[in-house]
Design an enzyme around this catalytic site. Structure first.
Site, mmCIF file in Angstrom:
data_model
loop_
_atom_site.group_PDB
_atom_site.id
_atom_site.type_symbol
_atom_site.label_atom_id
_atom_site.label_comp_id
_atom_site.label_asym_id
_atom_site.label_seq_id
_atom_site.Cartn_x
_atom_site.Cartn_y
_atom_site.Cartn_z
ATOM 1 N NE ARG A 16 -2.410 -1.278 3.474
ATOM 2 C CZ ARG A 16 -2.810 -0.973 4.710
ATOM 3 N NH1 ARG A 16 -3.862 -0.204 4.892
ATOM 4 N NH2 ARG A 16 -2.168 -1.445 5.762
ATOM 5 C CG LEU A 18 -0.933 5.531 -4.610
ATOM 6 C CD1 LEU A 18 0.051 6.609 -5.051
ATOM 7 C CD2 LEU A 18 -1.773 5.070 -5.804
ATOM 8 N NE ARG A 516 -10.463 6.437 4.207
ATOM 9 C CZ ARG A 516 -11.630 6.342 4.829
ATOM 10 N NH1 ARG A 516 -12.335 5.243 4.766
ATOM 11 N NH2 ARG A 516 -12.102 7.360 5.522
ATOM 12 C CG ASP A 600 -26.550 -3.124 10.597
ATOM 13 O OD1 ASP A 600 -27.586 -2.467 10.765
ATOM 14 O OD2 ASP A 600 -25.596 -3.136 11.402
ATOM 15 C CD GLU A 606 -22.038 -2.209 -1.812
ATOM 16 O OE1 GLU A 606 -22.199 -1.078 -1.330
ATOM 17 O OE2 GLU A 606 -20.987 -2.849 -1.736
ATOM 18 C CD GLU A 666 -26.554 7.861 3.698
ATOM 19 O OE1 GLU A 666 -25.821 6.957 4.120
ATOM 20 O OE2 GLU A 666 -26.260 8.590 2.759
ATOM 21 C CG HIS A 695 -21.508 10.233 6.202
ATOM 22 N ND1 HIS A 695 -22.882 10.123 6.200
ATOM 23 C CD2 HIS A 695 -21.031 9.007 5.927
ATOM 24 C CE1 HIS A 695 -23.203 8.876 5.914
ATOM 25 N NE2 HIS A 695 -22.109 8.175 5.755
HETATM 26 N N1 GLN Z 1 -24.535 -1.209 12.800
HETATM 27 C C1 GLN Z 1 -23.532 -0.606 11.977
HETATM 28 C C2 GLN Z 1 -22.938 0.600 12.677
HETATM 29 O O1 GLN Z 1 -23.638 1.268 13.352
HETATM 30 C C3 GLN Z 1 -24.075 -0.204 10.628
HETATM 31 C C4 GLN Z 1 -22.993 0.327 9.726
HETATM 32 C C5 GLN Z 1 -23.436 0.605 8.297
HETATM 33 O O2 GLN Z 1 -24.563 0.806 8.014
HETATM 34 N N2 GLN Z 1 -22.508 0.624 7.380
HETATM 35 O O3 GLN Z 1 -21.782 0.907 12.550
#
Ligand code: GLN
Ligand code: ZN
Length: 760
Positions: A16, A18, A516, A600, A606, A666, A695
């Site tokens: 890694r 770079l 990343r 989750d 995706e 979200e 975020h």
């Molecule tokens: N339960 C996970 C968290 O709170 C959900 C993360 C996610 O949606 N990527 O971190």
């Protein structure tokens, strides 16, 4: 002789490098000269590796300091006008401003490169976008390659794919209308390359593997006609799916060669091999650039030999796509499971596989006899290995009742049974699972992994974190609590490490975006759960409070999607195995008194196949796997799910079909736009649209949370509505979290009182 060529190599480097160069540069620890020198050394090392493997045409232009689609925008002189930069005189500092934003302008938007986990920077097409060729950076790399004695083949994103991948800005116009100007620019670029004596250029058109609108498809023939004037040869490259339905078009295109992804879509070869145009190169992408499995050399030669006999020198060999998506070098994995290791191949090994195939084809199988024995042995051993095949898992799956993916009763009855013991107020508050992963938590985990902390001491440290999280949530007066996920480094790794059938590499990184990288687990065998994975933590958390604590699991589709998946079983079957293992966990949680459980599935969207015709099938099995996790669960146990990152507007019926009692999503970044879709569709179960964006460190005001919730109430009945942040809080700091959640709870309470008094 069959030519070996490559579309791209993992630019991030074996260690890694770079990533570390970029991050040091951004922190001003190294200067631009050191960054560029480091990048040059990486390119050189990668070209020399390819040369050693007998690659006759090495890619130039596949390397990028951040993203090759951004580089393509610069190459055609079309960077978003909002920055006010000139592509031709772009400095390194400004290059990174495009990628990462500056004080005035947010960065270019980022999105997934087809169905990979690589993210590219989205071009912004405006009605007045102008193109002007800017070949200097590419020519400089060409000169570097040549100085090493490398025969180079510039690799560029093809014009139609580049246009397609961008989004239109500033008013409604058809971005296809930019094509003539873009083609003129590409023609000049090809001319500039030809002038440098370039013989071959590769134009990548993976967009052909999508369902392109008719007007776009119709544009291919005239577009490549326009480009055919340049005095060099074009290899048109397709990957990530079958392009068989365009075989007639592609065979007739005025290009010198065509590359096919025969790892993802081996069946398309027959269509192309039949009546292949004389004199045209067919590049067979046989070695999988997207996965980690060792190539079956014999099986490949069985296919390639007749092709080679028919095409002779016009058959080229390559990986299915750029090796960008593959980890770097298996040799670095010195402590990998010795049984599994011989089944794997990373980029360096894939190069060697290509070299062996080429030798086998041109000098006969005898010339690689030993290697064939090795490859056959690994294949046979893998097929028969008890490490992979667990009859008990298959038996359990085979004996599942037909309704294993259904809850006992419909939602209306379940929610009543749940509410009977939960007694939640209107607009109940909760969070998505994780709380800040503080330095202390990370330090404890690292020490534990390096045996510097005993299991008991580690457990004690995590318990303290859990207790802290519970106390803080109680103080905030949140209704449904979480334990905070302190013990989890990563939501997939945590489960993979405890499930049979997974292994983890130490250096198997692949670039996700910019600096990343992700290190996906490898699912090599049947998945089983030897013992409970989360029950201890959840039960401890519940023991600390009278409020309900929500158990927290990662769903089967997300675990699948974020792993390298075995190639000897359909993905849906692997997913079902994971689901069944998770179901055991769900039942154990329920048994232990954890009766709100969140599963989750942020990655469900995706995994959607690129081709529309395959999407319904995927959504059906993904949904079934998700529901399977709740097999036999009591009506009174409340199942939550959580999703983020993407637009769900187009798959709402399938999301509703997951039949989770509560979904948290979200929404705040899209200003609740998504919620309107949920309202229009009249989503049947409970729903918690994220009321603020996690975020950023910004603390939301009560006013904005209130505004979002009022918007939500316009489309969601109050008794179905939950109040929660957008996503997990692990990347935040506690003071931010406490301030934001205080505002969130306060708004929920005020609205609740208003709603209640309106009712009474
Ligand atoms: N339960 C996970 C968290 O709170 C959900 C993360 C996610 O949606 N990527 O971190
Ligand atoms: Zn999320």
């Amino acid at each position: 002789m069959t030519t070996l060529h490559l579309a791209g190599f993992p630019r991030i480097g074996a260690k890694r490098e770079l990533k570390f160069l970029l991050e040091s540069y951004w922190k001003h620890d190294i200067d631009e000269t050191a960054l560029l020198q480091g990048a040059r050394e990486l390119r050189q090392r990668h070209w020399l590796l390819q040369k050693g493997a007998g690659v006759a045409l090495s890619p130039v232009g596949d390397f990028s300091l951040y993203d090759h689609v951004l580089d393509a925008q610069i190459l055609v002189g079309a960077i978003p006008s909002r920055f006010g930069f000139d592509a031709a005189t772009l400095t390194t500092a400004r290059y990174f401003e495009l990628a990462r934003g500056n004080h005035q302008q947010p960065a270019l938007e980022m999105t997934k490169w087809f169905d990979t986990n690589y993210h590219y920077l989205v071009p912004e097409w405006e009605a007045n976008t102008r193109f002007s060729p800017n070949p200097a950076p590419l020519l400089a790399q060409l000169a570097e390659a040549r100085a090493l004695g490398i025969k180079a083949k510039p690799v560029l994103v093809g014009p139609l794919t580049l246009l397609w991948l961008g989004k239109t800005k500033g008013g409604d116009f058809d971005r296809l209308s930019l094509l003539p100007a873009l083609l003129a620019c590409y023609a000049e670029l090809l001319g500039a390359l030809a002038q440098q004596g370039v013989e071959w250029v590769q134009l990548d058109e993976p967009a052909l593997a999508l369902d392109l609108p008719a007007a776009w498809l119709a544009a291919y023939a005239p577009a490549y006609e326009t480009l055919s004037g340049a005095p060099l040869k074009v290899l048109l490259s397709t990957y990530f799916g079958s392009v068989a339905e365009h075989a007639a078009l592609l065979k007739a295109l005025p290009v010198a060669g065509l590359h096919l992804d025969l790892a993802r879509a081996p069946e398309q070869l027959a269509t192309f091999a039949e009546a292949w145009p004389a004199g045209k190169i067919l590049s067979a992408g046989v070695v999988d650039g997207r996965n980690v499995w060792r190539h079956d050399l014999s099986a490949s030669l069985d296919k390639l030999e007749p092709l080679c006999a028919a095409l002779g020198d016009n058959l080229w060999l390559s990986a299915s796509c750029s090796l960008l998506h593959s980890p770097f070098d298996l040799a670095a994995e010195t402590s990998l499971d010795a049984d599994v290791r011989p089944w794997l191949a990373f980029a360096v090994q894939k190069l060697n596989e290509l070299k062996l195939l080429q030798r086998g084809l041109t000098q006969g199988r005898a010339s690689i006899a030993n290697e064939l024995v090795g490859s056959d042995f690994a294949r046979d051993q893998r097929r028969a290995s008890p490490r992979i095949h667990k009859p008990a898992v298959l038996q359990r799956l085979a004996s599942l009742p037909a309704d294993a993916d259904q809850r006992h009763s419909p939602f209306a009855e379940r929610i009543a049974a749940q509410q009977a013991w939960l007694n939640l107020p209107l607009l109940p508050t909760t969070s998505i699972g994780s709380f800040p992963q503080t330095a202390a938590i990370r330090k404890a985990r690292a020490a534990f992994k390096q045996d510097e902390l005993t299991p008991a001491a580690y457990e004690q440290a995590m318990r303290e974190e859990i207790e802290l999280a519970i106390r803080r949530q109680e103080a905030l007066d949140i209704d449904v609590l979480v334990h905070g996920e302190a013990e989890r480094n990563d939501m997939v790794e945590y489960f993979g490490e405890q499930l049979d059938g997974f292994i983890f590499t130490r250096f198997g990184w692949v670039q996700s975006y910019g600096s990343r990288c992700v290190k996906p687990p490898i699912i090599y065998g049947d998945v089983a759960r030897p013992q409970p994975m989360t029950v201890g933590w959840a039960v401890y958390a519940q023991s600390l409070t009278d409020r309900p604590v929500k158990g927290m699991l990662t769903g089967p589709v997300t675990i699948l999607q974020w792993s390298f998946v075995r190639d000897d079983l359909p993905r849906r079957e692997v997913c079902r195995q994971i689901a069944l293992a998770l179901n055991e966990e769900v039942l154990d949680l329920e048994n232990a008194g954890i009766r709100v459980i969140q599963i989750d599935e942020p990655a469900i969207r995706e995994g959607l196949p690129l081709k529309t015709s395959q999407q319904a099938d995927y959504l059906a099995w993904a949904g079934e796997a998700f529901r399977l996790t709740s097999w036999k669960v009591d009506d009174a146990t409340q199942i939550h799910t959580h999703m983020c990152y993407s637009e769900f507007g187009d798959i709402l019926p399938q999301i509703a079909a997951l039949d989770a009692d509560v979904i948290t999503i979200e929404t705040s970044r899209s200003d609740m736009e998504l919620l309107r879709d949920f309202g229009r569709f009249s989503y049947p179960n409970d729903i918690g649209p994220g009321v603020y964006d996690i975020h950023s460190p910004r603390i939301p005001s009560e006013a904005e949370i209130s505004r979002l919730l009022e918007k939500a109430l316009e489309v969601i009945p109050a008794r179905r509505l939950w109040v929660n942040p957008d996503c997990g809080l692990k990347t935040r700091q506690w003071p931010e979290v406490e301030a934001a959640l205080t505002a969130m709870v306060s708004v929920a309470k005020k609205l609740r009182t208003q709603l209640e008094s309106a009712v009474s």
